[in-house]
Design a protein around this motif. Structure first.
Motif, mmCIF file in Angstrom:
data_model
loop_
_atom_site.group_PDB
_atom_site.id
_atom_site.type_symbol
_atom_site.label_atom_id
_atom_site.label_comp_id
_atom_site.label_asym_id
_atom_site.label_seq_id
_atom_site.Cartn_x
_atom_site.Cartn_y
_atom_site.Cartn_z
ATOM 1 N N GLN A 27 0.817 -1.200 0.000
ATOM 2 C CA GLN A 27 0.000 0.000 0.000
ATOM 3 C C GLN A 27 0.857 1.259 0.000
ATOM 4 O O GLN A 27 0.484 2.286 -0.581
ATOM 5 N N LEU A 86 -5.271 -4.134 10.011
ATOM 6 C CA LEU A 86 -6.103 -2.929 10.035
ATOM 7 C C LEU A 86 -5.294 -1.721 9.581
ATOM 8 O O LEU A 86 -5.765 -0.893 8.790
ATOM 9 N N ALA A 87 -4.036 -1.627 10.046
ATOM 10 C CA ALA A 87 -3.167 -0.521 9.630
ATOM 11 C C ALA A 87 -2.912 -0.553 8.129
ATOM 12 O O ALA A 87 -2.874 0.486 7.473
ATOM 13 N N THR A 89 -4.866 -1.626 5.781
ATOM 14 C CA THR A 89 -6.036 -1.154 5.034
ATOM 15 C C THR A 89 -6.226 0.350 5.152
ATOM 16 O O THR A 89 -6.961 0.943 4.355
ATOM 17 N N GLN A 90 -5.574 0.966 6.139
ATOM 18 C CA GLN A 90 -5.742 2.401 6.371
ATOM 19 C C GLN A 90 -4.554 3.219 5.900
ATOM 20 O O GLN A 90 -4.535 4.446 6.084
ATOM 21 N N HIS A 93 -5.235 6.213 3.740
ATOM 22 C CA HIS A 93 -5.860 7.342 4.437
ATOM 23 C C HIS A 93 -4.806 8.239 5.088
ATOM 24 O O HIS A 93 -5.045 9.445 5.272
ATOM 25 N N HIS A 98 -5.591 11.589 6.945
ATOM 26 C CA HIS A 98 -6.493 11.042 7.968
ATOM 27 C C HIS A 98 -5.811 9.834 8.626
ATOM 28 O O HIS A 98 -6.144 8.679 8.341
ATOM 29 N N VAL A 101 -7.077 6.196 12.376
ATOM 30 C CA VAL A 101 -7.278 4.752 12.527
ATOM 31 C C VAL A 101 -5.937 4.021 12.433
ATOM 32 O O VAL A 101 -5.671 3.081 13.187
ATOM 33 N N PHE A 102 -5.074 4.457 11.521
ATOM 34 C CA PHE A 102 -3.750 3.847 11.393
ATOM 35 C C PHE A 102 -2.972 4.003 12.695
ATOM 36 O O PHE A 102 -2.346 3.047 13.183
#
Length: 407
Positions: A27, A86-87, A89-90, A93, A98, A101-102
């Motif tokens: 990513q 989760l990190a 996928t974020q 962002h 943003h 969440v990360f």
């Protein structure tokens, strides 16, 4: 797991854990492709460094106390995959401004690492300092999720992690004794690292990062017609480039690093220099090269495509110390600098050649660099022998007369 020589082997659960990080760093590379600007590269480097030190935390944890047959150790690693996924996928962002969440996911990972180091592993292994350090990092990442100046919190967290994780023993070296301290076994045996495990761990991760380049080239084949000769030129160039990058690291550098760390008795400071800190630049360079080749395969490649590729290749050659011959001669150092400068300047070829042809030329240059590196490192390995300290003393003794002559 253990190999036949008593060294620890990479555990199966660690390989599974790496799959999550492959997605995460992918990513990061895609973020550079989406907006090919140097400001995005700088942001990607910061994001990669955050992920890198997270991965380092689990690598060192398993190196010092991990047992692939231990249910507890495996559960800690598997638990770490959840916030890491989760990190991943974020990550995009974060580029968009943003990061909440990360950052929260990174805080969760560090809580797991804090608990894992607090859990008693074996008699004599006291890692409470590391546990408290990760707890502090978790707080910093958690606060950064809701506070301004997010990157400032991350920098402080990563710097303090670099301090407690592998540089556990501090001793101010006297003049001329820096290398002696690097090759002295740690006073606390629990701080020693397993050289065989660490070498294999980092080697496998470098392979996975090289896979990002291979995937980039292969995926582009699905979007181009079979009669596009320019694409096939870029395809061949990308694969040759990946092979040359593999050759530069795995034919000798990996062996040199492992031999030096093994000789030091698992010195944590040397492990930091060679692996944790030493591999950060070449690891990110592989993603930058992948992004550059990806952009070169677009129908209308941006100007940054060639520069990403050549800059990444230069960072990789410098980071893996490809041309470090250990010679005190001034012209050897000058030739090394000139080679790296020439590597960057290959990007100017995009003014006269199409992007696929530029990739092919860069691949040929990488092959030549890999060949030169093989010769240099073969000599280095022979001189290194079984006593790296003697080799380093030889270099120091040869440099001293040169320094005296300059005075």
């Amino acid at each position: 797991m253990s190999d036949g020589n008593g060294g620890k082997r990479v555990g199966w659960v660690e390989l599974y854990f790496d799959l999550v990080f492959v997605f995460a760093v992918g990513q990061v590379a895609h973020g550079m492709v989406a907006e090919p600007h140097w400001s995005r590269v700088a942001a990607a480097l910061g994001l990669f460094a955050t992920l890198w030190w997270t991965w380092i935390g689990f690598a060192v944890l398993y190196n010092r106390r991990g047992d692939d047959g231990s249910v507890v150790d495996r559960l800690f690693v598997l638990a770490g995959t959840l916030p890491c996924a989760l990190a991943a996928t974020q990550a995009h962002h974060v580029f968009e401004g943003h990061p909440a969440v990360f950052a929260a996911a990174m805080a969760g990972v560090r809580l797991i690492l804090a608990a894992a180091h607090r859990w008693p592993a074996r008699p004599g292994l006291d890692q409470r300092r590391i546990s408290w350090g990760y707890a502090a990092s978790a707080v910093l990442f958690g606060v950064s999720a809701v506070a301004p100046y997010t990157w400032a919190f991350w920098v402080v967290a990563l710097l303090q992690e670099a301090g407690f994780l592998l540089l556990g023993e501090r001793e101010r070296p006297r003049r001329g004794e820096r290398w002696r301290l690097f090759f002295a076994p740690p006073r606390d045996p629990s701080l020693a690292v397993d050289s065989a495990h660490l070498a294999e761990r980092f080697g496998l991760f470098m392979i996975l990062l090289l896979g990002e380049l291979v995937i980039t080239v292969g995926t582009a084949a699905l979007e181009r017609p079979a009669d596009d000769l320019a694409y096939w030129l870029a395809l061949a160039g990308g694969l040759v480039l990946a092979g040359a990058l593999w050759w530069v690291y795995f034919t000798s550098a990996a062996e040199i690093y492992e031999r030096m760390l093994d000789f030091s008795g698992g010195n944590p400071a040397l492990a930091y220099s060679l692996y944790a800190g030493g591999h950060l630049v070449p690891a990110f360079a592989l993603l930058l090269v992948a992004a550059g080749v990806n952009l070169s395969l677009h129908e209308s490649p941006p100007q940054a495509a060639a520069w990403f590729t050549t800059t990444g290749l230069t960072m990789y050659l410098a980071g893996t110390r490809s041309f470090a011959a250990g010679s005190p001669r001034w012209y050897v150092g000058l030739a090394r600098i000139a080679t790296l400068a020439a590597t960057v300047c290959l990007a100017f070829l995009d003014q006269v050649l199409q992007a696929p042809a530029v990739v092919a030329v860069i691949a040929v240059w990488a092959v030549l660099c890999a060949a030169a590196t093989a010769v240099i490192r073969r000599r280095t390995l022979a001189r290194l022998g079984d006593d790296p300290m003697a080799f380093l003393r030889e270099i120091a003794d040869r440099r001293r007369p040169v320094a005296d002559e300059r005075r």
